[in-house]
Design an enzyme around this catalytic site. Structure first.
Site, PDB file in Angstrom:
ATOM      1  N   PHE A  26      11.702 -10.785   3.149  1.00 17.30           N
ATOM      2  CA  PHE A  26      12.103  -9.424   3.506  1.00 17.30           C
ATOM      3  C   PHE A  26      11.189  -8.429   2.804  1.00 17.30           C
ATOM      4  O   PHE A  26      11.095  -8.421   1.576  1.00 17.30           O
ATOM      5  CB  PHE A  26      13.565  -9.182   3.085  1.00 17.30           C
ATOM      6  CG  PHE A  26      14.073  -7.813   3.429  1.00 17.30           C
ATOM      7  CD1 PHE A  26      14.519  -7.524   4.716  1.00 17.30           C
ATOM      8  CD2 PHE A  26      14.105  -6.800   2.479  1.00 17.30           C
ATOM      9  CE1 PHE A  26      14.976  -6.258   5.043  1.00 17.30           C
ATOM     10  CE2 PHE A  26      14.569  -5.531   2.796  1.00 17.30           C
ATOM     11  CZ  PHE A  26      15.005  -5.268   4.081  1.00 17.30           C
ATOM     12  N   GLY A  27      10.515  -7.582   3.569  1.00 17.94           N
ATOM     13  CA  GLY A  27       9.644  -6.543   3.012  1.00 17.94           C
ATOM     14  C   GLY A  27      10.309  -5.186   3.143  1.00 17.94           C
ATOM     15  O   GLY A  27      10.848  -4.847   4.202  1.00 17.94           O
ATOM     16  N   TYR A  28      10.288  -4.411   2.055  1.00 20.26           N
ATOM     17  CA  TYR A  28      10.953  -3.095   2.092  1.00 20.26           C
ATOM     18  C   TYR A  28      10.044  -1.980   1.572  1.00 20.26           C
ATOM     19  O   TYR A  28      10.424  -0.813   1.590  1.00 20.26           O
ATOM     20  CB  TYR A  28      12.249  -3.138   1.262  1.00 20.26           C
ATOM     21  CG  TYR A  28      11.995  -3.499  -0.191  1.00 20.26           C
ATOM     22  CD1 TYR A  28      11.918  -4.832  -0.599  1.00 20.26           C
ATOM     23  CD2 TYR A  28      11.784  -2.508  -1.148  1.00 20.26           C
ATOM     24  CE1 TYR A  28      11.654  -5.159  -1.911  1.00 20.26           C
ATOM     25  CE2 TYR A  28      11.527  -2.826  -2.469  1.00 20.26           C
ATOM     26  CZ  TYR A  28      11.460  -4.160  -2.849  1.00 20.26           C
ATOM     27  OH  TYR A  28      11.181  -4.483  -4.156  1.00 20.26           O
ATOM     28  N   GLY A  29       8.844  -2.330   1.086  1.00 18.99           N
ATOM     29  CA  GLY A  29       7.921  -1.322   0.558  1.00 18.99           C
ATOM     30  C   GLY A  29       6.594  -1.477   1.272  1.00 18.99           C
ATOM     31  O   GLY A  29       6.518  -1.426   2.503  1.00 18.99           O
ATOM     32  N   SER A  30       5.541  -1.732   0.487  1.00 21.56           N
ATOM     33  CA  SER A  30       4.220  -1.885   1.114  1.00 21.56           C
ATOM     34  C   SER A  30       4.187  -3.072   2.076  1.00 21.56           C
ATOM     35  O   SER A  30       3.367  -3.110   2.994  1.00 21.56           O
ATOM     36  CB  SER A  30       3.132  -2.035   0.049  1.00 21.56           C
ATOM     37  OG  SER A  30       3.290  -3.243  -0.653  1.00 21.56           O
ATOM     38  N   GLU A 101       2.413  -9.123  -5.967  1.00 22.77           N
ATOM     39  CA  GLU A 101       3.614  -8.463  -6.511  1.00 22.77           C
ATOM     40  C   GLU A 101       3.758  -8.708  -8.023  1.00 22.77           C
ATOM     41  O   GLU A 101       4.858  -8.616  -8.560  1.00 22.77           O
ATOM     42  CB  GLU A 101       4.860  -8.969  -5.769  1.00 22.77           C
ATOM     43  CG  GLU A 101       4.820  -8.801  -4.259  1.00 22.77           C
ATOM     44  CD  GLU A 101       4.768  -7.345  -3.809  1.00 22.77           C
ATOM     45  OE1 GLU A 101       5.332  -6.493  -4.504  1.00 22.77           O
ATOM     46  OE2 GLU A 101       4.128  -7.066  -2.775  1.00 22.77           O
TER      47      GLU A 101
HETATM   48  C1  SIN Z   1       7.998  -5.003  -0.748  1.00 23.51           C
HETATM   49  O1  SIN Z   1       7.268  -4.285  -0.065  1.00 23.51           O
HETATM   50  O2  SIN Z   1       8.872  -5.734  -0.187  1.00 23.51           O
HETATM   51  C2  SIN Z   1       7.890  -5.093  -2.226  1.00 23.51           C
HETATM   52  C3  SIN Z   1       7.392  -3.873  -2.893  1.00 23.51           C
HETATM   53  C4  SIN Z   1       6.000  -3.477  -2.536  1.00 23.51           C
HETATM   54  O3  SIN Z   1       5.092  -4.344  -2.539  1.00 23.51           O
HETATM   55  O4  SIN Z   1       5.747  -2.305  -2.255  1.00 23.51           O
END
Ligand code: SIN
Length: 194
Positions: A26-30, A101
């Protein structure tokens, strides 16, 4: 209390997915807008009980050790739902993700709900308050100024925020924390031009 642990070492010792040949991430940021790894499938998804916040410091991507930027992490919050993008990946991709990460994020197992209605358990990278780079909350104006002017090896901190906000709009996500911060950063930049 913060701890200076090597999250790459900790992540590499995790064996939750040792038996699987495919994993939902699951990705929530970049990870929503920068997919620099091979994927087998992708689907918009949500996880319940988590909120997205720009509370994690970035020393290695969007800032430097002397002038960290701000990036997102997740905080447990029972009534919240976090919308993001889920990727089906092969376990071999985890080495790349652990490196990407590495500034405080730990692999965490979460139940997730894919847009097609399938409920599955998957992996998310979360930087908890115990990691050394965690910054926590700050007044809006202060966070906006930090994001407006921080720069790191992966580029400008403001572009991380703007690309994330665009990605969330494309997903139809209603995330006031991100959108309010986006407006505040644009305001800081506009005032700087005056
Ligand atoms: C993510 O995107 O899921 C983790 C945080 C990031 O790399 O910005």
């Amino acid at each position: 209390m913060t701890t200076n642990i090597n999250t790459m070492d900790v992540n590499q010792k995790m064996t939750h997915f040792a038996e699987r040949n495919e994993i939902w991430l699951f990705g929530y940021g970049s990870l929503i807008y920068k997919v620099d790894f091979p994927i087998l499938d992708q689907q918009p998804a949500e996880i319940r009980g988590w909120k997205r916040r720009f509370w994690q410091g970035s020393h290695d991507h969007r800032g430097t050790p002397d002038a960290p930027g701000r990036v997102v992490t997740l905080l447990a919050e029972p009534d919240e739902v976090c919308v993001g993008m889920a990727y089906l990946i092969a376990p071999a991709v985890l080495d790349h993700l652990d490196f990407r990460e590495k500034n405080g994020y730990l692999r965490t197992l979460v139940p997730m709900c894919l847009v097609n209605g399938v409920e599955t358990s998957g992996l998310v990278y979360i930087a908890t308050a115990e990691n050394e780079a965690f910054l926590g909350e700050a007044p809006l104006e202060e966070m906006a100024t930090q994001i407006a002017y921080s720069v790191g090896p992966s580029g400008r901190n403001r572009d991380y925020l703007f690309q994330l906000a665009d990605g969330l709009r494309q997903l139809g996500a209603d995330d006031s924390h991100v959108f309010v911060l986006e407006s505040a950063v644009r305001q800081v930049l506009k005032s700087g031009d005056d």
